[in-house]
Design an enzyme around this catalytic site. Sequence first.
Site, PDB file in Angstrom:
ATOM      1  N   TRP A 187     -70.896  44.096  75.429  1.00 44.65           N
ATOM      2  CA  TRP A 187     -70.854  43.551  74.069  1.00 44.65           C
ATOM      3  C   TRP A 187     -69.695  44.140  73.265  1.00 44.65           C
ATOM      4  O   TRP A 187     -69.469  43.746  72.135  1.00 44.65           O
ATOM      5  CB  TRP A 187     -72.173  43.822  73.344  1.00 44.65           C
ATOM      6  CG  TRP A 187     -72.638  45.233  73.405  1.00 44.65           C
ATOM      7  CD1 TRP A 187     -72.318  46.235  72.534  1.00 44.65           C
ATOM      8  CD2 TRP A 187     -73.511  45.805  74.377  1.00 44.65           C
ATOM      9  NE1 TRP A 187     -72.934  47.402  72.914  1.00 44.65           N
ATOM     10  CE2 TRP A 187     -73.684  47.163  74.044  1.00 44.65           C
ATOM     11  CE3 TRP A 187     -74.173  45.304  75.513  1.00 44.65           C
ATOM     12  CZ2 TRP A 187     -74.479  48.033  74.795  1.00 44.65           C
ATOM     13  CZ3 TRP A 187     -74.959  46.166  76.257  1.00 44.65           C
ATOM     14  CH2 TRP A 187     -75.107  47.499  75.898  1.00 44.65           C
ATOM     15  N   ARG A 188     -68.995  45.084  73.817  1.00 39.27           N
ATOM     16  CA  ARG A 188     -67.884  45.693  73.073  1.00 39.27           C
ATOM     17  C   ARG A 188     -66.600  44.890  73.280  1.00 39.27           C
ATOM     18  O   ARG A 188     -66.302  44.472  74.405  1.00 39.27           O
ATOM     19  CB  ARG A 188     -67.647  47.121  73.545  1.00 39.27           C
ATOM     20  CG  ARG A 188     -68.692  48.070  73.008  1.00 39.27           C
ATOM     21  CD  ARG A 188     -68.363  49.497  73.382  1.00 39.27           C
ATOM     22  NE  ARG A 188     -69.332  50.397  72.764  1.00 39.27           N
ATOM     23  CZ  ARG A 188     -69.454  51.670  73.071  1.00 39.27           C
ATOM     24  NH1 ARG A 188     -68.679  52.205  73.989  1.00 39.27           N
ATOM     25  NH2 ARG A 188     -70.350  52.401  72.455  1.00 39.27           N
ATOM     26  N   GLU A 223     -77.249  44.931  69.209  1.00 38.36           N
ATOM     27  CA  GLU A 223     -77.997  45.929  68.439  1.00 38.36           C
ATOM     28  C   GLU A 223     -79.487  45.582  68.383  1.00 38.36           C
ATOM     29  O   GLU A 223     -80.329  46.463  68.441  1.00 38.36           O
ATOM     30  CB  GLU A 223     -77.429  46.074  67.026  1.00 38.36           C
ATOM     31  CG  GLU A 223     -76.075  46.779  66.976  1.00 38.36           C
ATOM     32  CD  GLU A 223     -76.126  48.234  67.452  1.00 38.36           C
ATOM     33  OE1 GLU A 223     -77.230  48.821  67.496  1.00 38.36           O
ATOM     34  OE2 GLU A 223     -75.067  48.779  67.818  1.00 38.36           O
ATOM     35  N   GLN A 257     -85.249  48.691  71.071  1.00 38.17           N
ATOM     36  CA  GLN A 257     -86.285  49.426  71.825  1.00 38.17           C
ATOM     37  C   GLN A 257     -86.105  49.273  73.323  1.00 38.17           C
ATOM     38  O   GLN A 257     -87.051  49.400  74.083  1.00 38.17           O
ATOM     39  CB  GLN A 257     -87.686  48.933  71.429  1.00 38.17           C
ATOM     40  CG  GLN A 257     -88.180  49.527  70.133  1.00 38.17           C
ATOM     41  CD  GLN A 257     -88.545  48.436  69.142  1.00 38.17           C
ATOM     42  OE1 GLN A 257     -88.112  47.296  69.266  1.00 38.17           O
ATOM     43  NE2 GLN A 257     -89.345  48.790  68.162  1.00 38.17           N
ATOM     44  N   THR A 258     -84.887  48.989  73.744  1.00 42.88           N
ATOM     45  CA  THR A 258     -84.622  48.782  75.170  1.00 42.88           C
ATOM     46  C   THR A 258     -83.430  49.654  75.562  1.00 42.88           C
ATOM     47  O   THR A 258     -82.525  49.859  74.750  1.00 42.88           O
ATOM     48  CB  THR A 258     -84.307  47.283  75.431  1.00 42.88           C
ATOM     49  OG1 THR A 258     -85.385  46.501  74.912  1.00 42.88           O
ATOM     50  CG2 THR A 258     -84.165  46.971  76.902  1.00 42.88           C
ATOM     51  N   LEU A 286     -87.894  42.393  78.170  1.00 44.95           N
ATOM     52  CA  LEU A 286     -87.211  43.286  77.217  1.00 44.95           C
ATOM     53  C   LEU A 286     -88.206  43.950  76.270  1.00 44.95           C
ATOM     54  O   LEU A 286     -87.869  44.918  75.589  1.00 44.95           O
ATOM     55  CB  LEU A 286     -86.158  42.517  76.406  1.00 44.95           C
ATOM     56  CG  LEU A 286     -84.930  42.070  77.208  1.00 44.95           C
ATOM     57  CD1 LEU A 286     -84.084  41.085  76.418  1.00 44.95           C
ATOM     58  CD2 LEU A 286     -84.077  43.271  77.609  1.00 44.95           C
ATOM     59  N   GLY A 287     -89.447  43.432  76.241  1.00 49.58           N
ATOM     60  CA  GLY A 287     -90.498  44.067  75.444  1.00 49.58           C
ATOM     61  C   GLY A 287     -90.420  43.734  73.961  1.00 49.58           C
ATOM     62  O   GLY A 287     -89.427  43.198  73.479  1.00 49.58           O
ATOM     63  N   TYR A 312     -80.456  50.999  60.041  1.00 58.41           N
ATOM     64  CA  TYR A 312     -79.536  51.372  61.114  1.00 58.41           C
ATOM     65  C   TYR A 312     -78.747  50.161  61.617  1.00 58.41           C
ATOM     66  O   TYR A 312     -77.520  50.200  61.735  1.00 58.41           O
ATOM     67  CB  TYR A 312     -80.279  52.045  62.296  1.00 58.41           C
ATOM     68  CG  TYR A 312     -79.393  52.020  63.510  1.00 58.41           C
ATOM     69  CD1 TYR A 312     -78.335  52.933  63.607  1.00 58.41           C
ATOM     70  CD2 TYR A 312     -79.510  51.035  64.485  1.00 58.41           C
ATOM     71  CE1 TYR A 312     -77.439  52.861  64.664  1.00 58.41           C
ATOM     72  CE2 TYR A 312     -78.623  50.957  65.540  1.00 58.41           C
ATOM     73  CZ  TYR A 312     -77.593  51.881  65.625  1.00 58.41           C
ATOM     74  OH  TYR A 312     -76.697  51.803  66.651  1.00 58.41           O
ATOM     75  N   ASP A 367     -78.147  56.661  64.396  1.00 58.69           N
ATOM     76  CA  ASP A 367     -79.131  56.569  65.467  1.00 58.69           C
ATOM     77  C   ASP A 367     -79.397  57.987  65.977  1.00 58.69           C
ATOM     78  O   ASP A 367     -78.845  58.962  65.458  1.00 58.69           O
ATOM     79  CB  ASP A 367     -78.637  55.643  66.594  1.00 58.69           C
ATOM     80  CG  ASP A 367     -77.538  56.278  67.433  1.00 58.69           C
ATOM     81  OD1 ASP A 367     -76.870  57.224  66.945  1.00 58.69           O
ATOM     82  OD2 ASP A 367     -77.342  55.835  68.578  1.00 58.69           O
ATOM     83  N   CYS A 412     -71.239  71.165  76.728  1.00 58.64           N
ATOM     84  CA  CYS A 412     -70.311  71.652  75.698  1.00 58.64           C
ATOM     85  C   CYS A 412     -68.900  71.885  76.251  1.00 58.64           C
ATOM     86  O   CYS A 412     -67.917  71.728  75.525  1.00 58.64           O
ATOM     87  CB  CYS A 412     -70.860  72.917  75.057  1.00 58.64           C
ATOM     88  SG  CYS A 412     -72.443  72.630  74.227  1.00 58.64           S
TER      89      CYS A 412
END
Length: 229
Positions: free
Chosen positions: A21-22, A38, A43-44, A81-82, A121, A139, A198
């Site tokens: 999607w970018r 988005e 929730q996936t 996808l719920g 968000y 997020d 790190c």
Amino acid sequence: MNSITAQLLAWYDAHRRDLPWRAPPGARPDPYHVWLSEIMLQQTTVATVRRRFPAFVARWPDVRALAATPLEEVLAAWAGLGYYARARNLHACARVVAERMGGRFPASVEALRRLPGIGPYTAAAVASIAFGVPVAALDANLERVMARLFAIDTPLPAGKREIAEAARALIPKERPGDFNQAAMDLGATVCRARNPQCDACPLRAHCLAHRRGIATTLPRKAAKKPKPV
Ligand code: SF4
């Protein structure tokens, strides 16, 4: 530009995740793709959405096509996808944008918030990524990176205000969407919840939690109240 922001963006240019999607670097993101991804990601997992997103945009290449489809068909395509409320809101939102907005998503956070299924968000993510509005999309990844970078140890959810202020101070006027996506990618791949890498982090020199050796303790969560027996 703040040097933390500049370093984060430079890291993003070299290490960004390749997600369907970018938009390619330098190209204008399609607001429909940003919004659709988005909503799917609410929730996936990224791995599942990465697999399912291309079929959605192949079948419904724009918001008008999605709006013109009966809800039952969209629900059937959403299977697996719920949380079907998201698919209902997706369809309702597509109809509002197609029928009342000429098929164009609004560019402001406030107007996006008024659409079905779009919370704070998602509005910030769409406004910044698709339209270049300088607003932080908080997020869990961005929250974790900010909490660690500035050693914010006020437990969540109270600590969210300090985290939001820290993010606001860093968000650039140019490339705010890339800033948000960079923080998402850094949180997902380097500044991970359990095992932050790190040594590979572009922000290591600025990071207070790393300097103090407390990265894995942040962000802190409020202690759960004992359940009454
Ligand atoms: S140095 Fe470590 S704790 Fe700090 S932001 Fe980077 S990965 Fe996260």
